[in-house]
Design a protein around this motif. Structure first.
Motif, PDB file in Angstrom:
ATOM      1  N   ALA A 230      32.367  10.895  33.206  1.00 50.30           N
ATOM      2  CA  ALA A 230      31.324   9.949  33.586  1.00 50.30           C
ATOM      3  C   ALA A 230      30.981  10.082  35.061  1.00 50.30           C
ATOM      4  O   ALA A 230      31.833  10.364  35.896  1.00 50.30           O
ATOM      5  CB  ALA A 230      31.786   8.530  33.280  1.00 50.30           C
TER       6      ALA A 230
ATOM      7  N   ILE B 267      30.146   8.718  38.621  1.00 49.26           N
ATOM      8  CA  ILE B 267      30.508   7.534  39.401  1.00 49.26           C
ATOM      9  C   ILE B 267      29.546   7.394  40.569  1.00 49.26           C
ATOM     10  O   ILE B 267      29.356   8.325  41.349  1.00 49.26           O
ATOM     11  CB  ILE B 267      31.943   7.639  39.931  1.00 49.26           C
TER      12      ILE B 267
ATOM     13  N   VAL C  12      29.542   2.976  36.762  1.00 45.78           N
ATOM     14  CA  VAL C  12      29.687   4.066  35.800  1.00 45.78           C
ATOM     15  C   VAL C  12      28.817   3.751  34.590  1.00 45.78           C
ATOM     16  O   VAL C  12      28.991   2.695  33.964  1.00 45.78           O
ATOM     17  CB  VAL C  12      31.150   4.251  35.364  1.00 45.78           C
TER      18      VAL C  12
ATOM     19  N   VAL D 183      32.183  -1.280  37.751  1.00 50.37           N
ATOM     20  CA  VAL D 183      33.589  -1.158  37.352  1.00 50.37           C
ATOM     21  C   VAL D 183      34.559  -1.264  38.529  1.00 50.37           C
ATOM     22  O   VAL D 183      35.777  -1.208  38.338  1.00 50.37           O
ATOM     23  CB  VAL D 183      33.831   0.182  36.614  1.00 50.37           C
TER      24      VAL D 183
ATOM     25  N   VAL E 262      39.459  -2.264  40.692  1.00 48.39           N
ATOM     26  CA  VAL E 262      38.827  -1.412  39.683  1.00 48.39           C
ATOM     27  C   VAL E 262      39.231  -1.921  38.309  1.00 48.39           C
ATOM     28  O   VAL E 262      40.388  -2.291  38.091  1.00 48.39           O
ATOM     29  CB  VAL E 262      39.249   0.061  39.852  1.00 48.39           C
ATOM     30  N   ARG E 263      38.279  -1.939  37.396  1.00 47.59           N
ATOM     31  CA  ARG E 263      38.597  -2.367  36.030  1.00 47.59           C
ATOM     32  C   ARG E 263      39.713  -1.495  35.458  1.00 47.59           C
ATOM     33  O   ARG E 263      39.733  -0.281  35.652  1.00 47.59           O
ATOM     34  CB  ARG E 263      37.367  -2.249  35.130  1.00 47.59           C
TER      35      ARG E 263
ATOM     36  N   SER F 226      40.129  -0.418  32.554  1.00 45.59           N
ATOM     37  CA  SER F 226      39.605   0.605  31.648  1.00 45.59           C
ATOM     38  C   SER F 226      39.076   1.838  32.374  1.00 45.59           C
ATOM     39  O   SER F 226      38.872   2.883  31.755  1.00 45.59           O
ATOM     40  CB  SER F 226      38.482   0.016  30.787  1.00 45.59           C
ATOM     41  N   HIS F 227      38.859   1.725  33.682  1.00 40.71           N
ATOM     42  CA  HIS F 227      38.276   2.840  34.434  1.00 40.71           C
ATOM     43  C   HIS F 227      39.199   3.347  35.537  1.00 40.71           C
ATOM     44  O   HIS F 227      38.750   4.045  36.454  1.00 40.71           O
ATOM     45  CB  HIS F 227      36.931   2.420  35.033  1.00 40.71           C
ATOM     46  N   ARG F 228      40.475   3.016  35.467  1.00 39.12           N
ATOM     47  CA  ARG F 228      41.414   3.521  36.461  1.00 39.12           C
ATOM     48  C   ARG F 228      41.818   4.954  36.119  1.00 39.12           C
ATOM     49  O   ARG F 228      41.712   5.385  34.977  1.00 39.12           O
ATOM     50  CB  ARG F 228      42.641   2.613  36.548  1.00 39.12           C
TER      51      ARG F 228
ATOM     52  N   MET G 241      40.311   7.528  37.398  1.00 36.88           N
ATOM     53  CA  MET G 241      39.110   8.361  37.499  1.00 36.88           C
ATOM     54  C   MET G 241      38.749   8.689  38.944  1.00 36.88           C
ATOM     55  O   MET G 241      37.728   9.315  39.212  1.00 36.88           O
ATOM     56  CB  MET G 241      37.932   7.652  36.817  1.00 36.88           C
TER      57      MET G 241
ATOM     58  N   ILE H 234      38.083   6.368  41.221  1.00 34.00           N
ATOM     59  CA  ILE H 234      37.146   5.371  41.743  1.00 34.00           C
ATOM     60  C   ILE H 234      37.708   4.664  42.965  1.00 34.00           C
ATOM     61  O   ILE H 234      37.007   4.478  43.969  1.00 34.00           O
ATOM     62  CB  ILE H 234      36.789   4.354  40.640  1.00 34.00           C
TER      63      ILE H 234
END
Length: 224
Positions: A2, A4, A114, A119, A141-142, A144-146, A148, A150
């Motif tokens: 995805a 960012i 994202v 996120v 960071v959420r 679900s999106h760690r 990555m 971010i």
């Protein structure tokens, strides 16, 4: 993978930012509860209660019940502490992000997006105790999106912003229970420069320690 996008906060992001912050802070309740149970004072209270009741009642049921109730109360105490901190943070700045971070000098607030969904977030403002430094705040960071990258991208955004404005370093604070955050900051080149217990009474009871980290931009070549 995805895409960012790191961009400045806009008012439409407010609800998502508050949700990410609240959920992120609430995740630390279990580890904070375990931290409380490791404290000598807590262990002494539990042990003394158990021994006193088993001696006086000649039964295991009453002391076990009493200790269970004490543990439940201790966990609620930790929940109360975090809820109070969340409420204070919302009132202090997260309910009015534009005014606090976008309309003041050398302050900013960014979100990570994202696929059109917010996120993550991070902010910075001048540190009250170190005039030559900006302070990194509200990094979250959420779940679900760690993993990555971010959080690293948000940290680099703050470092670049700080350097562009001629500040010497970035300062931040994290707690003893936020072990993943500690690893992240140390990986990004931050150095731990101070440890101190939060002065409020509930935090003193828990021996809730904060760590102060510093990223010296003159020595760092990897922040951008």
């Amino acid at each position: 993978m995805a895409s960012i996008q790191i961009r400045k906060f806009c008012d439409d992001d407010a609800e998502a930012v508050r949700e990410i912050f609240t959920l992120g802070m609430s995740e630390h309740v279990p580890s904070s509860f375990m931290h409380l149970l490791k404290q000598p004072l807590c262990q002494m209270v539990l042990m003394c209660t158990f021994c006193a009741l088993i001696t006086s009642s000649k039964s295991f049921l009453l002391p076990i019940l009493a200790v269970t109730l004490l543990l439940a109360g201790a966990r609620q105490f930790v929940v109360y502490m975090f809820n109070k901190y969340i409420d204070t943070s919302l009132k202090k700045d997260l309910n009015n992000i534009s005014e606090v971070y976008l309309n003041q000098k050398d302050t900013c607030f960014w979100v990570a997006e994202v696929d059109g969904r917010v996120v993550g977030s991070v902010a910075c403002l001048p540190n009250e105790n170190a005039p030559g430094c900006l302070e990194l705040k509200r990094l979250s960071v959420r779940r679900s999106h760690r993993g990555m990258g971010i959080a690293k991208a948000l940290c680099r955004t703050v470092a670049g912003y700080t350097r562009d404005r001629g500040y010497a370093a970035v300062i931040l604070y994290t707690s003893v229970v936020q072990t993943d955050a500690q690893k992240l900051y140390e990986h990004m080149g931050y150095e731990k420069i101070r440890e101190f217990v939060v002065p409020e009474l509930p935090a003193k009871i828990m021996n809730f320690t904060l760590f102060e980290y510093r990223l010296d931009l003159q020595k760092d070549g990897k922040s951008d």
